[in-house]
Design an enzyme around this catalytic site. Sequence first.
Site, PDB file in Angstrom:
ATOM      1  N   ASP A 138       0.823  -1.211   0.000  1.00 55.95           N
ATOM      2  CA  ASP A 138       0.000   0.000   0.000  1.00 55.95           C
ATOM      3  C   ASP A 138       0.858   1.262   0.000  1.00 55.95           C
ATOM      4  O   ASP A 138       0.570   2.224  -0.704  1.00 55.95           O
ATOM      5  CB  ASP A 138      -0.932  -0.008   1.216  1.00 55.95           C
ATOM      6  CG  ASP A 138      -1.920   1.149   1.182  1.00 55.95           C
ATOM      7  OD1 ASP A 138      -2.208   1.644   0.076  1.00 55.95           O
ATOM      8  OD2 ASP A 138      -2.402   1.559   2.246  1.00 55.95           O
ATOM      9  N   CYS A 177      -6.730   0.766  -9.026  1.00 60.09           N
ATOM     10  CA  CYS A 177      -6.187   0.368  -7.722  1.00 60.09           C
ATOM     11  C   CYS A 177      -7.263   0.750  -6.713  1.00 60.09           C
ATOM     12  O   CYS A 177      -8.408   0.331  -6.852  1.00 60.09           O
ATOM     13  CB  CYS A 177      -4.837   1.022  -7.460  1.00 60.09           C
ATOM     14  SG  CYS A 177      -4.742   2.785  -7.813  1.00 60.09           S
ATOM     15  N   SER A 178      -6.940   1.570  -5.736  1.00 63.23           N
ATOM     16  CA  SER A 178      -7.972   2.045  -4.819  1.00 63.23           C
ATOM     17  C   SER A 178      -8.452   3.427  -5.255  1.00 63.23           C
ATOM     18  O   SER A 178      -9.622   3.643  -5.523  1.00 63.23           O
ATOM     19  CB  SER A 178      -7.437   2.094  -3.386  1.00 63.23           C
ATOM     20  OG  SER A 178      -8.449   2.477  -2.477  1.00 63.23           O
ATOM     21  N   ALA A 179      -7.500   4.369  -5.368  1.00 66.15           N
ATOM     22  CA  ALA A 179      -7.854   5.722  -5.808  1.00 66.15           C
ATOM     23  C   ALA A 179      -7.844   5.858  -7.324  1.00 66.15           C
ATOM     24  O   ALA A 179      -8.455   6.772  -7.881  1.00 66.15           O
ATOM     25  CB  ALA A 179      -6.890   6.733  -5.196  1.00 66.15           C
ATOM     26  N   GLY A 180      -7.109   4.969  -7.990  1.00 67.11           N
ATOM     27  CA  GLY A 180      -7.061   5.028  -9.450  1.00 67.11           C
ATOM     28  C   GLY A 180      -6.075   6.042  -9.983  1.00 67.11           C
ATOM     29  O   GLY A 180      -6.242   6.531 -11.107  1.00 67.11           O
ATOM     30  N   GLY A 233      -2.252   6.336  -8.323  1.00 69.65           N
ATOM     31  CA  GLY A 233      -0.855   6.006  -8.011  1.00 69.65           C
ATOM     32  C   GLY A 233      -0.382   4.741  -8.694  1.00 69.65           C
ATOM     33  O   GLY A 233       0.392   4.772  -9.659  1.00 69.65           O
ATOM     34  N   ARG A 234      -0.815   3.596  -8.189  1.00 70.03           N
ATOM     35  CA  ARG A 234      -0.441   2.318  -8.800  1.00 70.03           C
ATOM     36  C   ARG A 234      -0.980   2.235 -10.230  1.00 70.03           C
ATOM     37  O   ARG A 234      -0.313   1.710 -11.126  1.00 70.03           O
ATOM     38  CB  ARG A 234      -0.997   1.164  -7.981  1.00 70.03           C
ATOM     39  CG  ARG A 234      -0.650   1.208  -6.506  1.00 70.03           C
ATOM     40  CD  ARG A 234      -1.260   0.022  -5.778  1.00 70.03           C
ATOM     41  NE  ARG A 234      -1.526   0.347  -4.384  1.00 70.03           N
ATOM     42  CZ  ARG A 234      -1.918  -0.521  -3.464  1.00 70.03           C
ATOM     43  NH1 ARG A 234      -2.086  -1.790  -3.798  1.00 70.03           N
ATOM     44  NH2 ARG A 234      -2.139  -0.154  -2.223  1.00 70.03           N
ATOM     45  N   GLN A 276       1.769   8.886  -8.128  1.00 70.80           N
ATOM     46  CA  GLN A 276       1.715   9.791  -6.980  1.00 70.80           C
ATOM     47  C   GLN A 276       3.066  10.104  -6.359  1.00 70.80           C
ATOM     48  O   GLN A 276       3.273  11.207  -5.870  1.00 70.80           O
ATOM     49  CB  GLN A 276       0.813   9.188  -5.897  1.00 70.80           C
ATOM     50  CG  GLN A 276      -0.670   9.346  -6.163  1.00 70.80           C
ATOM     51  CD  GLN A 276      -1.489   8.790  -5.019  1.00 70.80           C
ATOM     52  OE1 GLN A 276      -1.579   7.581  -4.860  1.00 70.80           O
ATOM     53  NE2 GLN A 276      -2.068   9.652  -4.222  1.00 70.80           N
TER      54      GLN A 276
END
Length: 564
Positions: A273, A305-308, A310-311, A349
């Site tokens: 994470d 990913c989660s926020a869409g 960073g990853r 990010q």
Amino acid sequence: MHTLKMKAGVNLASLQEYEMETNVVTNGYRGSTLPNVHAYVNVNGMWDLPAAIEQREFDIQEDISDRLDHSEDSSILSTENALKDNPFHVTFITDVQMHELHTDIGANGSGLIGEFESLPFGEHQPCYVGKRQENISKNRYKTIFPYDHSRVILKASVDNSDYINANYIKDSDEKIAYIATQGPKNSTINDFWQMVWQENVTQIVMLTNLMEDDKIKCSQYWPESTDEEYYGDINISKCEERHFAFYVIRKFTMSNSEGSRVVTQYHYTKWPDHGTPDPFSLVVFHSHVLRTKTAEIEAPKIVHCSAGIGRTGTYIAFDSLCKEGKSKGTINVASYVKVMRSCRMNMVQTYEQYKTIYLALNEEFKAPVRTKSISAFRESMQHFFREDSPDHIIFQKEFKSLSDIKPVCTKDDFRDGTLHGVNTEEEEMLQLDRYNLYLTPTVSHRGNYIRAIYVSSFLEENAFIVTQYPSENGAVDFLRMIIDNDSDTVICMDTLAEIESSTAWLPEPSLYKPVGPYSLQHEGGSEIDVKVTSVKIQAGTVKLSQDAIQANVFVTENINLALF
């Protein structure tokens, strides 16, 4: 006329510093004819751009596609006040030759940091739709919204809303190749599958786990078993699930009144994470995505990913730049990250994610992952064992390519070994701290360090433990390691007669052998192609488990491993 996008720091009366994008005409040159040198400018009344402008491509803010709806208010803030009383600064970013990637990463660490920090960050385009009151609850995070000009617009929805937190992303050829989106929430799962259907998507790349650090990162948007589930008017059934060391592949059949199709989800499960993945693991994962693509269907990949951001940005940049590097022989990471950030805010990010793009590209181009069918592999090995086989040279080059991607390590990477008496100057074989295996404190007056590391197989993470043969003093820790990891097989690649400490823990036939708090019993063995000894390990007179620990020790004899 096309425009050069520049980043200007804005000093307002409140002395707060804002950043905004401003368009600067570049002497009539079209953006598509200019090479990719980027200038970031704090303006002091005039522009001073070098002649190199005439050699690079600048315009990254062209319309995403005619398919996008531009009905929303997309007025740009006036930049008149932004061009007053600011220091002047220009940073240029150049292309990198693929064969120079390793050198560029190793010699340009501080340069990469400056390159990353020079990129525009924050909200630089209108996000009015995502901020509407009726859409706020559909956003996973309070400050991450899709830009209006590139957002995915749902054509049909149960609640008559066209909103989903997702953006179209161009590849390096200016084609819409991706949709970057957040991990679905419970309330947006139906919208997610609606987007998959309307965009003809057949590949979903998932880069987060459902839970990380006890926090929900993404809702499970697929059925757990092979049972069918309806998401809105779309029926989803899982028809296949395969597990690998770092990822899971799931295949779904989705259908509605209009028809059906197969969708494959590629779920990378080992991206920390607050960290970055092992570059090679990411390359292996990416290779699987590429080779299983449905060739006849041209549609964007959904990446989330989660926020869409960073990853998701890291993976998309790696994928797009792989294609660019193969077609052009050069890449420009900063240029493409800026392209992504013009489509969706803050893609990639952190600097660590930015560097991972470089590291993964280096792995991909210096030692690419190539898979073979079993029949093709068998055929190549039959050729290999012929004396006149040219495959010897091919395999030598293949092995050498692995040396070309060997990471540059410092003493800090071996700090734990140094603390435990390992001489990093004289030792030929050093283990990196991040792969260390640590022992549980089950034996008093013994530490937790051992000269051993975990190694993953293709299908299983940490499938192997690689270690040296135990010395007499280290035999107790060797047994601790076997017990801690429930290991039932030990393979020795050396002839025992060549190892002075071979009896440090291995008992003679029909005998017990005490080793610290443990008692070992020789249970039998065989010797056909290899010598196999079966050993039972007990803790003193008390068994460690109901049937004690069974360790089958395979000892290879007279095998020549020097193939090259």
